[in-house]
Design an enzyme around this catalytic site. Structure first.
Site, PDB file in Angstrom:
ATOM      1  N   LYS A  30       8.234   3.460  -6.821  1.00 17.55           N
ATOM      2  CA  LYS A  30       7.512   3.466  -5.533  1.00 17.55           C
ATOM      3  C   LYS A  30       7.137   2.034  -5.154  1.00 17.55           C
ATOM      4  O   LYS A  30       7.386   1.588  -4.036  1.00 17.55           O
ATOM      5  CB  LYS A  30       6.249   4.301  -5.652  1.00 17.55           C
ATOM      6  CG  LYS A  30       5.223   4.067  -4.534  1.00 17.55           C
ATOM      7  CD  LYS A  30       4.000   4.935  -4.635  1.00 17.55           C
ATOM      8  CE  LYS A  30       2.922   4.385  -5.500  1.00 17.55           C
ATOM      9  NZ  LYS A  30       2.043   3.397  -4.875  1.00 17.55           N
ATOM     10  N   ASN A  31       6.586   1.293  -6.102  1.00 21.31           N
ATOM     11  CA  ASN A  31       6.035  -0.035  -5.769  1.00 21.31           C
ATOM     12  C   ASN A  31       7.096  -1.118  -5.637  1.00 21.31           C
ATOM     13  O   ASN A  31       6.778  -2.223  -5.188  1.00 21.31           O
ATOM     14  CB  ASN A  31       4.951  -0.424  -6.778  1.00 21.31           C
ATOM     15  CG  ASN A  31       3.708   0.443  -6.602  1.00 21.31           C
ATOM     16  OD1 ASN A  31       3.596   1.173  -5.611  1.00 21.31           O
ATOM     17  ND2 ASN A  31       2.805   0.393  -7.556  1.00 21.31           N
ATOM     18  N   CYS A 124     -10.438   1.485  -0.622  1.00 18.10           N
ATOM     19  CA  CYS A 124      -9.927   2.780  -1.081  1.00 18.10           C
ATOM     20  C   CYS A 124     -10.801   3.141  -2.284  1.00 18.10           C
ATOM     21  O   CYS A 124     -11.692   2.398  -2.678  1.00 18.10           O
ATOM     22  CB  CYS A 124      -8.453   2.714  -1.421  1.00 18.10           C
ATOM     23  SG  CYS A 124      -8.132   2.012  -3.015  1.00 18.10           S
ATOM     24  N   ARG A 129     -10.378  -4.044  -2.421  1.00 18.77           N
ATOM     25  CA  ARG A 129      -8.950  -4.385  -2.209  1.00 18.77           C
ATOM     26  C   ARG A 129      -8.773  -5.231  -0.955  1.00 18.77           C
ATOM     27  O   ARG A 129      -8.055  -4.883  -0.025  1.00 18.77           O
ATOM     28  CB  ARG A 129      -8.123  -3.105  -2.159  1.00 18.77           C
ATOM     29  CG  ARG A 129      -8.229  -2.353  -3.461  1.00 18.77           C
ATOM     30  CD  ARG A 129      -7.336  -1.186  -3.572  1.00 18.77           C
ATOM     31  NE  ARG A 129      -5.945  -1.605  -3.742  1.00 18.77           N
ATOM     32  CZ  ARG A 129      -4.963  -0.720  -3.858  1.00 18.77           C
ATOM     33  NH1 ARG A 129      -5.234   0.557  -3.782  1.00 18.77           N
ATOM     34  NH2 ARG A 129      -3.724  -1.121  -4.003  1.00 18.77           N
ATOM     35  N   ASP A 312      -2.278   0.471 -13.823  1.00 18.46           N
ATOM     36  CA  ASP A 312      -1.794   1.777 -13.342  1.00 18.46           C
ATOM     37  C   ASP A 312      -1.550   2.752 -14.489  1.00 18.46           C
ATOM     38  O   ASP A 312      -1.213   3.913 -14.242  1.00 18.46           O
ATOM     39  CB  ASP A 312      -0.504   1.603 -12.533  1.00 18.46           C
ATOM     40  CG  ASP A 312      -0.762   0.900 -11.217  1.00 18.46           C
ATOM     41  OD1 ASP A 312       0.206   0.517 -10.542  1.00 18.46           O
ATOM     42  OD2 ASP A 312      -1.941   0.708 -10.874  1.00 18.46           O
ATOM     43  N   ARG A 404       1.624  11.185  -3.591  1.00 19.34           N
ATOM     44  CA  ARG A 404       1.870   9.857  -3.000  1.00 19.34           C
ATOM     45  C   ARG A 404       2.776   9.038  -3.906  1.00 19.34           C
ATOM     46  O   ARG A 404       3.533   8.199  -3.433  1.00 19.34           O
ATOM     47  CB  ARG A 404       0.542   9.122  -2.812  1.00 19.34           C
ATOM     48  CG  ARG A 404      -0.372   9.740  -1.774  1.00 19.34           C
ATOM     49  CD  ARG A 404      -1.479   8.805  -1.425  1.00 19.34           C
ATOM     50  NE  ARG A 404      -0.931   7.470  -1.251  1.00 19.34           N
ATOM     51  CZ  ARG A 404      -1.689   6.364  -1.291  1.00 19.34           C
ATOM     52  NH1 ARG A 404      -2.977   6.456  -1.499  1.00 19.34           N
ATOM     53  NH2 ARG A 404      -1.153   5.191  -1.131  1.00 19.34           N
TER      54      ARG A 404
HETATM   55  C1  EPZ Z   1      -0.428  -3.302  -6.227  1.00 20.45           C
HETATM   56  O1  EPZ Z   1      -1.573  -3.175  -5.400  1.00 20.45           O
HETATM   57  C2  EPZ Z   1       0.065  -1.893  -6.495  1.00 20.45           C
HETATM   58  N1  EPZ Z   1       0.446  -1.268  -5.217  1.00 20.45           N
HETATM   59  C3  EPZ Z   1      -1.044  -1.084  -7.179  1.00 20.45           C
HETATM   60  O2  EPZ Z   1      -0.497   0.199  -7.493  1.00 20.45           O
HETATM   61  C4  EPZ Z   1      -1.400  -1.779  -8.489  1.00 20.45           C
HETATM   62  O3  EPZ Z   1      -2.463  -1.067  -9.101  1.00 20.45           O
HETATM   63  C5  EPZ Z   1      -1.845  -3.221  -8.194  1.00 20.45           C
HETATM   64  O4  EPZ Z   1      -0.784  -3.916  -7.481  1.00 20.45           O
HETATM   65  C6  EPZ Z   1      -2.144  -4.016  -9.457  1.00 20.45           C
HETATM   66  O5  EPZ Z   1      -1.029  -4.021 -10.282  1.00 20.45           O
HETATM   67  C7  EPZ Z   1       1.648  -1.592  -4.672  1.00 20.45           C
HETATM   68  O6  EPZ Z   1       2.402  -2.381  -5.194  1.00 20.45           O
HETATM   69  C8  EPZ Z   1       1.990  -0.894  -3.390  1.00 20.45           C
HETATM   70  P1  EPZ Z   1      -3.358  -6.626  -6.028  1.00 20.45           P
HETATM   71  P2  EPZ Z   1      -2.169  -4.493  -4.680  1.00 20.45           P
HETATM   72  O7  EPZ Z   1      -3.292  -7.302  -4.704  1.00 20.45           O
HETATM   73  O8  EPZ Z   1      -1.099  -5.455  -4.394  1.00 20.45           O
HETATM   74  C9  EPZ Z   1      -7.723  -8.418  -5.625  1.00 20.45           C
HETATM   75  C10 EPZ Z   1      -0.447   2.488  -7.582  1.00 20.45           C
HETATM   76  O9  EPZ Z   1      -1.118   3.204  -8.328  1.00 20.45           O
HETATM   77  N2  EPZ Z   1      -7.216  -9.046  -4.391  1.00 20.45           N
HETATM   78  O10 EPZ Z   1      -2.469  -7.101  -7.119  1.00 20.45           O
HETATM   79  O11 EPZ Z   1      -3.032  -4.017  -3.551  1.00 20.45           O
HETATM   80  C11 EPZ Z   1      -7.768  -6.892  -5.525  1.00 20.45           C
HETATM   81  O12 EPZ Z   1      -8.976  -6.478  -4.926  1.00 20.45           O
HETATM   82  C12 EPZ Z   1      -1.091   1.343  -6.862  1.00 20.45           C
HETATM   83  O13 EPZ Z   1       0.794   2.608  -7.381  1.00 20.45           O
HETATM   84  C13 EPZ Z   1      -8.046  -9.896  -3.654  1.00 20.45           C
HETATM   85  O14 EPZ Z   1      -9.185 -10.118  -4.026  1.00 20.45           O
HETATM   86  O15 EPZ Z   1      -3.089  -5.078  -5.823  1.00 20.45           O
HETATM   87  C14 EPZ Z   1      -7.644  -6.460  -6.969  1.00 20.45           C
HETATM   88  O16 EPZ Z   1      -8.925  -6.509  -7.561  1.00 20.45           O
HETATM   89  C15 EPZ Z   1      -2.599   1.403  -6.989  1.00 20.45           C
HETATM   90  N3  EPZ Z   1      -7.573 -10.452  -2.518  1.00 20.45           N
HETATM   91  C16 EPZ Z   1      -6.752  -7.546  -7.594  1.00 20.45           C
HETATM   92  O17 EPZ Z   1      -6.790  -8.653  -6.692  1.00 20.45           O
HETATM   93  C17 EPZ Z   1      -6.305 -10.214  -2.060  1.00 20.45           C
HETATM   94  O18 EPZ Z   1      -5.920 -10.762  -1.003  1.00 20.45           O
HETATM   95  C18 EPZ Z   1      -5.293  -7.140  -7.738  1.00 20.45           C
HETATM   96  O19 EPZ Z   1      -4.885  -6.615  -6.505  1.00 20.45           O
HETATM   97  C19 EPZ Z   1      -5.479  -9.360  -2.810  1.00 20.45           C
HETATM   98  C20 EPZ Z   1      -5.953  -8.791  -3.975  1.00 20.45           C
END
Ligand code: EPZ
Length: 428
Positions: A30-31, A124, A129, A312, A404
């Site tokens: 998916k990702n 969420c 996020r 995850d 999802r």
């Molecule tokens: C991706 O989410 C995945 N989703 C998530 O999978 C996964 O849990 C996550 O990466 C971490 O591996 C997709 O790829 C569609 P991040 P993402 O930006 O990109 C902070 C699932 O279960 N952050 O790596 O949204 C954020 O708050 C989903 O399939 C900022 O502060 O995660 C978090 O604490 C859930 N500012 C950390 O970084 C930003 O601009 C990591 O978030 C971006 C992120």
């Protein structure tokens, strides 16, 4: 226009105590699919993507592409996207609320059209996020950003090359930046990038489209082009679905063979399962066998960016720990609120104490079946796993969260011997 996905509330009814045995093929990631589908917006040429799993999120991605004017044609195992007719750069709030990964249209729309309007994704259940890291790269490269009435309005005339270090390692932030800078013909440097296999799969696609990208450690050097080609690509297998099925095989004391996996992406999960007492045999680069049956040993888990232990998989391993022979520690370092499954597992008899980002899990003899509620995608998977080993019947409600991100999970588990049925929630 595809029919809007309506979340009918459905539930899984699970009878615990069955041992899972057999071989199962893992679906596409998916990702990896989501950013790769959005990358088609970078070109006018037809793109072919194979192995996209049939999920709520990928259906939402197709709807989003069509709402922007692209043509999306499923063609058997692949989907063909014709982005030539894209004539709209606004991602509407009802789509973004449904799938926060819709923010991945910002990079490609800015690169190709110099404009994007995307509803702020909002938080969420697992955390705030924010997307500040995404926006910082756009701004540094000359984009003007205005946030009003809940929408992010982005415009850029000419993308300037950047030298940028991410303050936070962000998966979709890295993916947005890579797609955005694919529209800049001069060389940029991105530091502290995410290296998840799904990011690297997108890099492979961008290279096929004509983007020059070199990656060394967490640094990417990227040189885009004004005219990017279409591509044909098969997405990588879903390592989180694979990990979830591996846990199911071990948890139930069974023997499960996974096919169509990329063993190289599963290192951290294999290590932890072996630590917990699982027998994991690597059968080839794309297949492995997990055997349970002995004790489940307690674990110390600390989630981290790839190649560390994946956030995850945290909820799924918490179920293992809840019936381990001892006390386990789970530290969630990526998201600030990703222990909601703990309260539901406690309803099944688990002994879990959560304080901030640390969960202490004292193993109990047995979980008992109960009526539990899904809160987010991976939490719902952990409740299904708990139902497989709990005594009696478990009802997992609101499983649209699960739909999802997992393709036909109940069918796959049934093929392995589980007793699990999907029912309309109103009937249970
Ligand atoms: C991706 O989410 C995945 N989703 C998530 O999978 C996964 O849990 C996550 O990466 C971490 O591996 C997709 O790829 C569609 P991040 P993402 O930006 O990109 C902070 C699932 O279960 N952050 O790596 O949204 C954020 O708050 C989903 O399939 C900022 O502060 O995660 C978090 O604490 C859930 N500012 C950390 O970084 C930003 O601009 C990591 O978030 C971006 C992120």
């Amino acid at each position: 226009m595809r029919n809007t996905t309506s979340y009918t509330s459905e539930a899984f009814i699970i009878e615990g105590g069955r041992t899972l045995r057999g071989a199962i093929r893992v679906s596409g990631s998916k990702n990896a699919s989501l950013p790769i589908l959005m990358a088609s917006l970078l070109t006018r040429e037809v793109c072919s993507v194979e192995g996209v799993p049939h999920l709520l999120d990928t259906q939402t991605a197709f709807e989003l592409l069509e709402s922007l004017g692209a043509r999306v044609e499923p063609d058997g195992e692949r989907v063909l996207i014709n982005p030539a007719s894209v004539n709209n750069q606004k991602a509407p709030k009802e789509v973004v609320r449904r799938m926060r990964a819709s923010v991945l249209v910002m990079g490609p729309l800015l690169a190709r059209f110099g404009r994007a309007v995307v509803s702020m994704p909002g938080g969420c259940s697992i955390g705030v996020r924010s997307i500040d890291q995404h926006l910082k790269v756009f701004e540094k490269a000359g984009a003007r950003i205005k946030i009003k009435h809940g929408y992010i309005n982005l415009e850029v005339e000419r993308i300037r090359p950047v030298e940028h270090t991410f303050e936070v390692i962000t998966v979709t932030g890295t993916e947005n930046a890579l797609m955005f800078l694919s529209g800049c013909e001069r060389r940029s440097i991105l530091r502290n990038i995410a290296l998840e296999p799904e990011v690297i799969d997108l890099v492979d696609v961008l290279r096929k489209m004509g983007v020059e990208i070199e990656i060394e450690d967490r640094t990417a050097i990227i040189k885009g082009s004004g005219e990017l080609r279409g591509f044909s690509h098969r997405v990588i297998p879903d390592r989180i679905e694979a990990g979830t099925l591996m846990v199911a095989g071990f948890l139930t004391g069974g023997e499960v063979v996974l096919e169509d996996v990329r063993v190289e992406h599963l290192g951290n999960i294999i290590e932890k399962l072996r630590e917990a007492g699982a027998l994991v045999d690597i059968l080839s680069l794309n297949s492995l066998r997990v055997k349970g049956g002995g004790n489940i040993e307690p674990l110390s888990i600390s989630t981290a960016e790839y190649p560390g232990f994946p956030t995850d998989m945290q909820a799924q391993f918490m179920v293992l720990c809840s019936i381990a022979k001892g006390v386990s520690e789970i530290r969630e370092n990526i998201f600030e609120n990703r222990f909601q499954h703990a309260a539901e597992l406690q309803r099944m008899g688990a002994d879990i104490h959560v304080r901030d980002r640390l969960a202490i899990v004292r193993g109990v003899e047995k979980l008992s079946g109960a009526e539990v509620y899904s809160t987010d995608l991976r939490a719902s998977a952990s409740l299904v796993l708990a139902g497989l080993v709990a005594e009696g019947i478990t009802l997992v409600k609101d499983i649209y969260h699960l739909d999802r991100g997992y393709e036909r999970l109940e069918e796959k588990l049934r093929e392995l011997g589980a007793t699990i049925e999907r029912l309309p929630q109103k009937d249970v």
